[in-house]
Design a protein around this motif. Structure first.
Motif, PDB file in Angstrom:
ATOM      1  N   GLY A 130      -2.035  12.953 -37.656  1.00  9.14           N
ATOM      2  CA  GLY A 130      -3.136  12.412 -38.451  1.00  9.14           C
ATOM      3  C   GLY A 130      -3.129  10.901 -38.626  1.00  9.14           C
ATOM      4  N   ARG A 131      -2.237  10.189 -37.981  1.00 13.49           N
ATOM      5  CA  ARG A 131      -2.261   8.721 -38.088  1.00 13.49           C
ATOM      6  C   ARG A 131      -2.160   8.123 -36.688  1.00 13.49           C
ATOM      7  NH1 ARG A 131       3.177   6.834 -38.234  1.00 13.49           N
ATOM      8  NH2 ARG A 131       4.564   8.599 -37.973  1.00 13.49           N
ATOM      9  N   TRP A 132      -2.439   6.816 -36.614  1.00 11.06           N
ATOM     10  CA  TRP A 132      -2.388   6.155 -35.304  1.00 11.06           C
ATOM     11  C   TRP A 132      -1.022   5.505 -35.121  1.00 11.06           C
ATOM     12  CZ3 TRP A 132      -5.951   7.844 -32.261  1.00 11.06           C
ATOM     13  CH2 TRP A 132      -7.196   8.192 -32.782  1.00 11.06           C
ATOM     14  N   VAL A 133      -0.361   5.850 -34.063  1.00  9.02           N
ATOM     15  CA  VAL A 133       0.986   5.344 -33.803  1.00  9.02           C
ATOM     16  C   VAL A 133       0.922   4.354 -32.638  1.00  9.02           C
ATOM     17  CG1 VAL A 133       3.324   6.028 -33.108  1.00  9.02           C
ATOM     18  CG2 VAL A 133       1.965   7.525 -34.564  1.00  9.02           C
ATOM     19  N   ASP A 134       1.663   3.238 -32.782  1.00  9.83           N
ATOM     20  CA  ASP A 134       1.640   2.232 -31.717  1.00  9.83           C
ATOM     21  C   ASP A 134       2.332   2.746 -30.451  1.00  9.83           C
ATOM     22  OD1 ASP A 134       0.315   0.503 -33.300  1.00  9.83           O
ATOM     23  OD2 ASP A 134       2.089  -0.650 -33.915  1.00  9.83           O
ATOM     24  N   THR A 135       1.702   2.444 -29.352  1.00  8.36           N
ATOM     25  CA  THR A 135       2.292   2.805 -28.059  1.00  8.36           C
ATOM     26  C   THR A 135       3.419   1.826 -27.749  1.00  8.36           C
ATOM     27  OG1 THR A 135       0.046   3.349 -27.381  1.00  8.36           O
ATOM     28  CG2 THR A 135       1.691   3.222 -25.635  1.00  8.36           C
ATOM     29  N   GLU A 136       4.493   2.352 -27.160  1.00  7.41           N
ATOM     30  CA  GLU A 136       5.539   1.437 -26.664  1.00  7.41           C
ATOM     31  C   GLU A 136       5.282   1.186 -25.181  1.00  7.41           C
ATOM     32  OE1 GLU A 136       9.420   2.947 -27.590  1.00  7.41           O
ATOM     33  OE2 GLU A 136       8.795   3.461 -29.616  1.00  7.41           O
ATOM     34  N   TYR A 137       5.877   0.108 -24.702  1.00 10.49           N
ATOM     35  CA  TYR A 137       5.623  -0.251 -23.308  1.00 10.49           C
ATOM     36  C   TYR A 137       6.931  -0.503 -22.567  1.00 10.49           C
ATOM     37  CZ  TYR A 137       0.913  -1.124 -25.034  1.00 10.49           C
ATOM     38  OH  TYR A 137      -0.318  -0.977 -25.607  1.00 10.49           O
ATOM     39  N   ARG A 138       6.925  -0.169 -21.320  1.00  9.43           N
ATOM     40  CA  ARG A 138       8.017  -0.593 -20.433  1.00  9.43           C
ATOM     41  C   ARG A 138       7.357  -1.221 -19.204  1.00  9.43           C
ATOM     42  NH1 ARG A 138      10.751   4.216 -18.971  1.00  9.43           N
ATOM     43  NH2 ARG A 138      10.038   4.176 -16.821  1.00  9.43           N
ATOM     44  N   ILE A 139       7.750  -2.435 -18.915  1.00  6.76           N
ATOM     45  CA  ILE A 139       7.117  -3.123 -17.784  1.00  6.76           C
ATOM     46  C   ILE A 139       8.061  -3.076 -16.586  1.00  6.76           C
ATOM     47  CG2 ILE A 139       6.233  -5.336 -16.935  1.00  6.76           C
ATOM     48  CD1 ILE A 139       5.405  -5.869 -19.869  1.00  6.76           C
ATOM     49  N   GLU A 140       7.549  -2.543 -15.517  1.00  2.00           N
ATOM     50  CA  GLU A 140       8.349  -2.410 -14.303  1.00  2.00           C
ATOM     51  C   GLU A 140       7.896  -3.436 -13.277  1.00  2.00           C
ATOM     52  OE1 GLU A 140      10.874  -0.451 -13.441  1.00  2.00           O
ATOM     53  OE2 GLU A 140      10.955   0.792 -15.258  1.00  2.00           O
ATOM     54  N   GLN A 141       8.847  -4.152 -12.730  1.00  3.24           N
ATOM     55  CA  GLN A 141       8.526  -5.095 -11.652  1.00  3.24           C
ATOM     56  C   GLN A 141       8.909  -4.443 -10.325  1.00  3.24           C
ATOM     57  OE1 GLN A 141      10.074  -9.080 -12.019  1.00  3.24           O
ATOM     58  NE2 GLN A 141       9.917  -9.438  -9.815  1.00  3.24           N
ATOM     59  N   ILE A 142       7.907  -4.214  -9.504  1.00  6.03           N
ATOM     60  CA  ILE A 142       8.153  -3.616  -8.194  1.00  6.03           C
ATOM     61  C   ILE A 142       8.120  -4.734  -7.165  1.00  6.03           C
ATOM     62  CG2 ILE A 142       7.302  -1.956  -6.489  1.00  6.03           C
ATOM     63  CD1 ILE A 142       5.952  -0.459  -8.860  1.00  6.03           C
TER      64      ILE A 142
END
Lengths: 803, 123
Positions: A371-383
Motif C-alpha cells: 500500500g505504499r510506494w517504495v524506492d527502486t534500487e539500482y545497479r549499473i552494469e558497464q558492459i
C-alpha cells in the motif's frame, strides 16, 4: 623533399604493422590479427605443428607431487598422496586440455562476451548480468571462505590452472584465443563458482510462470483440464505409495489466481529449451544377471564441442574416484569410486518465481508494496564492448529481485525475478561432490548430498554391498497450493516463500521393493507428499517408459542397460497412432498415401536412425498439434502463451472428439478431431511429396554438435543417430545424452562403461577432439579404465610427473 | 665474388631464424637491423628479402602442414572461406616476406642517412 623521402618507408611500415596488428571487421565478424595469426612462429602454424605431439614430461612445481597417466582416450588418471596435490594437478590437466572452454564459459556466466566478440553479444551479456550470476558467484565464494579446508582445495585447483597459464606463451595459446585475439585470465575459486551458477541457470533458471499465466487467460475454465499438475502417465521418482513424514507447512497469504482482465504479459522468459533433462536408474542384485547392482545415468544437455564433460580418475590414499566433471570445477560430478556409484538428473522443481511489479509512474523509480510506494534500487552494469564504447545497463532492483524483462508500451508493470540463486545461503555446494567422491555407503552418500542447495537433483545411488536408492535433493521452498505457478502479485510482501523444507525431509527411497529406482525429470512424488511444489520443468514420458521397462523385465545385464539407454521407443506414437488410424478414411487415400499408411501401420514406434516411418509420424503429429492449437497461433501473444503438452492433446483426442479446440479457425466449417487428424495426414503427405529425396529419421533430424563459438568448421554437422526429444534416447537436433554411464558394482571390483559425444582434448583438430562422436551416435560405449594402482606393464601411457 | 654470396646468405639465415622467434614482427626488426650495416642496392635488398623470406616461409609452412595436424589445417581453411591450404601457406609467406621487405627498406633508408655518399658510390 629529401626529408619526406626519408620518412616514407617508415610511415608505410608503420601503416603495415598497424594493419597487421589490428583486428579488423569483415561482414560483421572480427578477423584475427593477421600479423600474429599468420605468423609461422606465433600463429596457427604453431598449433598445426604441435597439436597431439605431447609426450611424457616432468614438471617441477613447488611442493606438488603426483603422476598423471593419459590412457588411450586421453583420460587422465591422477595419482597423488594428498587431495590438495590431486586438485592442483586436476586444474593443470583441465587447463592443458580445455583452457579456452573454461575461460570462455566463465566470461559467459559473468556477462563479458561482448569484450571478445563485440556488440553482437550485448543482449546476451545484458541478460546474464540482469539475472545476477556474478553476484551469486560472489556470494558462493564468501560461503567458501568460511571453510578453510575447502578453500585450500579450491585454491589448489586454481593454482594448477594458473600454473599452466603462466607457462603458456602467446604462440602456444589454443587456436580460439588466436582467432578471437585475446588471452586467458587467471583462474580463481570465484571462476569455479561462476561455472556452478551457470549450471544453475541451465537447470533451474527456466520456468513457465509467465506463459502459464497467459495460458490461464486464454483457456479460462479449460485451463485445469489442459494443464494438469499430474497426468495419467506420471510415474514419480519416489514410488507411489511411499509414506512421507509430515512436514511443516507455514502459512502464506492466499495467492491470487491470475487476474483474467488485466495481466497479459508480452515479454518475459519464454525461451524454454525443450527436452533438456536426464535419465538415471539402478537395479539391485536381484534384478541383474550377475547379482550385482547396476547403475546408469545419461544427463541430457545441449551438446557442444568441446564437450561440457571431462572424464578423469583421481586416486588419493583416502579414495579412488572415476567419472566426469566440468572443466573449471574440481572433483567428479557423476561417477563411482571403489564402493559406490551415483548419477544425477534434474529435479525440475520451480525455484524461480516472477512477481508483477506495479510502478508509480513511467520513471519506474518507485513501486507499490503493501500500500505504499517504495524506492527502486539500482545497479549499473558497464558492459565493455570490443572495438566500441562501453554500454551501461541500469538494472532496477526491487524487494523481490531484479527486473529482468521490461513490458513494452504504456504498461506500468514489469516482472521481477525471485530466484533461489539470489537467496542468501550457507551450504557449501562444492562439498557435496567432494564428499560423494569419497563416500563408502548409503549413510555417507546421504550425508554428502544433504546440504546441496540447487539446482534440485535426483541423486541415484548404488553400492557394492547391494544397496540402491534415490534422493531428490535441493532446497525446496515452502509454498501453498498453486503458489508460484503463475505470476505473483508483487504488491503484497506476504507473498513470499516461507523458508525451505528441512533437507532431511526431502523425498528419498532406499532399497524399494520393486528392485529398482529411476528418475527422468518427472514429478518427484505423488500428491501425498505434504509440501506443495510445482512444475519448473517436469517431463512424464521418459520416466513412464523407463519404469515400465524396468518393471516388466525380470533380469538385466549390462548389454540390456546399453540397449535401454539407446532405446528410441516413442510413447507419443504408441498412444496417438491407434486413434489416428481409427480416424483416417483409408478408402479415400491415393496409392502413395496408402503406402505411407502401411509403413506407419507396421512401424514399431521406434525413432531409429534409418526409420522413414518416424519421419512420417513426426510430420503428422506436428501438423495435428498445430491444427489443434491453431487458436493460440491466431492469438497476438501466441509465442508468450503455454500450449497444452502432447499428453494433454492426446487425452483430449481420446476423451472429447467434439472439443471446440478441434475446430480449425481458418475454415468456415466446424471440424471434429477426426477431421483434424485427416487434415494433418494430408499435410504430412504433401510435405512428404515435397522432399527431393525421401529422408530417413537421422537425415531428417540432421543433428549437429556445435562448437561454443558456433564456428561450423570446429563443429560436427550431420550426426546420424537415433532418438528424439522425450524418448529414453533423448537425442534431438542439438541436445541429448551428454554422457552415458553404466556401472556394475561387484563386491571386489567395478565394471564401468561410458561415453560422451566429443573428446577429452578441447583443441579443435586434435585426434581426441571429437573421436567419440561416431561411436556415441551408434549407441556404443568404452570400457572405462579404472585403475586400482598406478598402471604398469606393457602399456606406455603418456605421463606427466610432478616432482 | 665473396660478397655476392654473403648478403643473400645472411638474409636466408635471418629468414630461418625469424621462423622460430615467436614475435610476428621479428622479420621486420631483423631485416631493418641487417640492412643498417650492410651496403647493398635497394633493389637487391628488396628482391633478396622478398625471395628468401617467402621461400623460407613457404617451405617451413608446407613442412608444418605435412608433418603437423592436417585436420586443423582443413578446419582453418573452412573458416577462411574454404581457402585452400596452399592459399593459407601463400598468405603466411606473403605477410612474412612483406614484413622483411619493409624492414629492409627502412634499414636501407637509415643506412643511406648514415652514409650519405653510399648512394652516389653505388650509382
Amino acid at each position: 623533399m629529401t626529408k619526406l623521402k626519408f620518412f616514407i618507408p617508415f610511415i608505410l611500415s608503420a601503416g603495415l604493422l598497424f594493419f597487421l596488428q589490428g583486428s579488423w571487421m569483415l561482414k560483421g565478424n572480427f578477423l584475427p590479427a593477421l600479423g600474429s595469426f599468420f605468423s609461422p612462429s606465433q600463429g596457427f602454424w604453431v598449433n598445426v605443428k604441435s597439436l597431439d605431439q605431447d609426450g611424457s614430461s616432468i614438471m617441477s612445481l613447488s611442493g606438488v607431487k603426483g603422476n598423471v597417466y593419459f590412457d588411450e582416450r586421453y583420460v587422465p588418471h591422477i595419482f597423488c598422496e594428498t587431495e590438495k596435490d590431486a586438485y592442483f594437478i586436476q586444474g593443470y590437466v583441465h587447463a592443458k586440455l580445455r583452457l579456452w572452454q573454461m575461460d570462455f564459459s566463465a566470461r559467459a556466466a559473468e556477462g563479458r562476451i561482448s569484450e571478445i566478440i563485440g556488440e553482437k553479444a550485448i543482449p546476451f551479456d545484458q541478460h546474464k548480468r540482469r539475472i545476477g550470476l556474478k553476484e551469486a558467484a560472489l556470494m558462493a565464494q564468501e560461503n567458501w571462505n568460511r571453510d578453510t579446508v575447502l578453500l585450500n582445495l579450491l585454491h589448489a585447483y586454481a593454482n594448477g590452472v594458473n600454473a599452466y597459464i603462466s607457462e603458456l606463451k602467446d604462440k602456444d595459446l589454443p587456436i580460439e584465443f588466436k582467432l578471437l585475439n585475446y588471452r586467458p585470465e587467471p583462474w580463481s575459486p570465484y571462476r569455479s563458482a561462476l561455472f556452478h551458477k551457470n549450471m544453475a541457470e541451465i537447470l533451474c533458471g527456466r520456468d513457465k510462470d509467465v506463459i502459464l499465466t497467459n495460458a490461464a487467460h486464454f483457456f479460462k475454465d479449460d485451463f485445469n483440464q489442459l494443464f494438469p499438475e499430474i497426468n495419467p502417465y506420471d510415474s514419480p521418482v519416489i514410488p507411489e505409495g511411499t509414506v512421507f513424514e509430515d512436514s511443516i507447512q507455514k502459512n502464506i497469504a492466499e495467492v491470487q489466481k491470475p487476474n483474467l482482465n488485466s495481466d497479459v504479459f508480452e515479454t518475459g522468459p519464454f525461451d524454454l529449451t525443450p527436452g533438456l533433462g536426464s535419465n538415471n536408474w539402478a537395479v539391485n542384485g536381484q534384478k541383474s544377471y550377475s547379482g550385482n547392482p547396476i547403475l546408469c545415468n545419461d544427463p541430457h544437455l545441449t551438446l557442444s564441442l568441446p564437450s561440457i564433460w571431462f572424464e578423469q580418475q583421481i586416486h588419493v590414499p583416502e579414495y579412488n574416484v572415476y567419472g566426469v566433471g566440468f572443466p573449471g570445477v574440481p572433483g567428479v560430478v557423476i561417477g563411482f569410486n571403489s564402493d559406490i556409484a551415483w548419477g544425477v538428473t534434474n529435479g525440475g522443481w520451480d525455484v524461480l518465481d516472477w512477481y508483477k511489479i506495479e510502478w508509480k509512474d513511467d520513471s519506474r523509480s518507485s513501486y507499490k508494496l503493501d500500500g505504499r510506494w517504495v524506492d527502486t534500487e539500482y545497479r549499473i552494469e558497464q558492459i565493455n564492448v570490443r572495438s566500441g564504447p562501453p554500454v551501461f545497463d541500469t538494472i532496477r532492483i526491487t524487494h523481490w529481485g531484479p527486473i529482468v524483462y521490461t513490458q513494452s508500451g504504456e504498461k506500468r508493470f514489469d516482472l521481477a525475478m525471485h530466484w533461489i540463486v539470489h537467496e542468501p545461503y550457507t551450504e557449501l555446494e562444492f562439498n557435496t561432490f567432494r564428499k560423494l567422491n569419497k563416500a563408502k555407503n548409503f549413510e555417507e552418500y546421504k550425508k554428502a548430498i544433504q546440504n546441496f542447495p540447487y539446482p534440485v537433483q535426483n541423486f541415484a545411488y548404488a553400492d557394492v554391498k547391494g544397496e540402491i536408492g534415490i534422493t531428490v535433493q535441493g532446497k525446496m521452498p515452502i509454498k501453498n497450493n498453486q503458489f508460484g505457478r503463475f505470476v505473483i502479485d508483487g504488491t503484497d510482501s506476504r507473498n513470499k516463500w516461507s523458508g525451505y523444507l528441512d533437507s532431511t525431509k526431502n523425498p528419498f527411497v532406499r532399497n524399494p521393493l520393486r528392485g529398482f529406482i529411476s528418475s527422468a525429470n518427472q514429478r518427484s512424488t505423488d500428491l501425498s507428499f505434504p509440501n506443495y511444489y510445482n512444475d519448473g520443468d517436469f517431463r512424464a514420458m521418459r520416466s513412464f517408459l523407463i519404469n515400465r521397462m524396468l518393471g516388466e523385465k525380470e533380469i538385466w545385464s549390462i548389454e540390456d542397460m546399453m540397449d535401454l539407454q539407446y532405446n528410441s521407443h516413442c510413447l507419443l506414437a504408441e498412444l496417438s497412432l491407434p486413434f489416428f488410424f481409427d480416424c483416417l478414411s483409408i478408402d479415400s487415400l491415393d496409392h502413395k498415401a496408402k503406402t505411407i499408411f502401411g509403413q506407419l501401420k507396421k512401424w514399431d514406434y521406434s525413432y531409429d536412425s534409418s526409420s522413414q516411418a518416424a519421419v512420417c509420424f513426426d510430420l503428422w503429429f506436428d501438423s495435428f498439434y498445430s491444427l489443434l492449437w491453431d487458436e493460440i497461433n491466431e492469438n497476438k501473444v501466441n509465442e508468450f502463451t503455454a500450449m497444452p503438452d502432447e499428453l494433454a492433446s492426446i487425452e483430449l483426442l481420446k476423451t472429447n472428439h467434439q472439443s471446440k479446440y478441434f475446430d480449425y479457425a481458418a475454415s468456415p466449417e466446424i471440424e471434429t478431431a477426426c477431421e483434424i487428424v485427416q487434415m494433418a495426414f494430408d499435410s504430412m503427405i504433401s510435405q512428404w511429396n515435397s522432399f527431393d529425396e525421401i529422408p530417413d529419421w537421422a537425415g531428417y533430424k540432421d543433428a549437429s554438435i556445435t562448437h561454443l563459438t558456433m564456428i561450423p568448421a570446429f563443429s560436427r554437422q550431420h550426426v546420424r543417430t537415433s532418438g528424439n526429444e522425450d524418448l529414453i534416447n533423448a537425442h534431438a537436433r542439438t541436445f541429448g545424452p551428454s554422457w552415458r554411464m553404466i556401472v556394475e558394482l561387484k563386491k571386489d571390483s567395478i565394471l564401468a562403461y561410458g561415453i560422451y559425444p566429443g573428446g577429452q582434448n578441447g583443441h579443435p583438430g586434435s585426434k581426441y577432439y571429437d573421436q567419440m562422436i561416431d561411436t556415441w551416435a551408434g549407441g556404443g560405449y568404452y570400457l572405462l579404465s579404472y585403475f586400482k594402482a598406478k598402471p604398469t606393464g606393457h602399456h606406455e601411457y603418456p605421463t606427466i610427473t610432478f616432482e | 665474388m665473396r660478397s655476392n654470396y654473403v648478403y643473400p646468405l645472411l638474409v636466408l639465415i635471418c629468414a630461418c631464424v625469424s621462423l622460430f622467434i615467436p614475435y610476428w614482427y621479428f622479420p621486420f626488426i631483423v631485416s631493418l637491423f641487417l640492412n643498417i650495416f650492410i651496403e647493398q642496392s635497394l633493389f637487391k635488398r628488396i628482391v633478396f628479402h622478398g625471395l628468401m623470406y617467402f621461400l623460407a616461409c613457404i617451405i617451413y609452412c608446407y613442412m608444418s602442414y605435412a608433418t603437423g595436424n592436417q585436420k586443423l589445417m582443413l578446419m582453418l581453411s573452412e573458416i577462411f572461406m574454404n581457402a585452400s591450404v596452399f592459399m593459407l601457406i601463400s598468405i603466411s609467406s606473403l605477410i612474412f616476406a612483406l614484413l622483411a621487405i619493409f624492414g629492409a627498406w627502412c634499414g636501407n633508408t637509415i643506412y643511406e642517412f648514415r652514409n650519405p655518399a653510399a648512394k652516389d658510390i653505388r650509382v
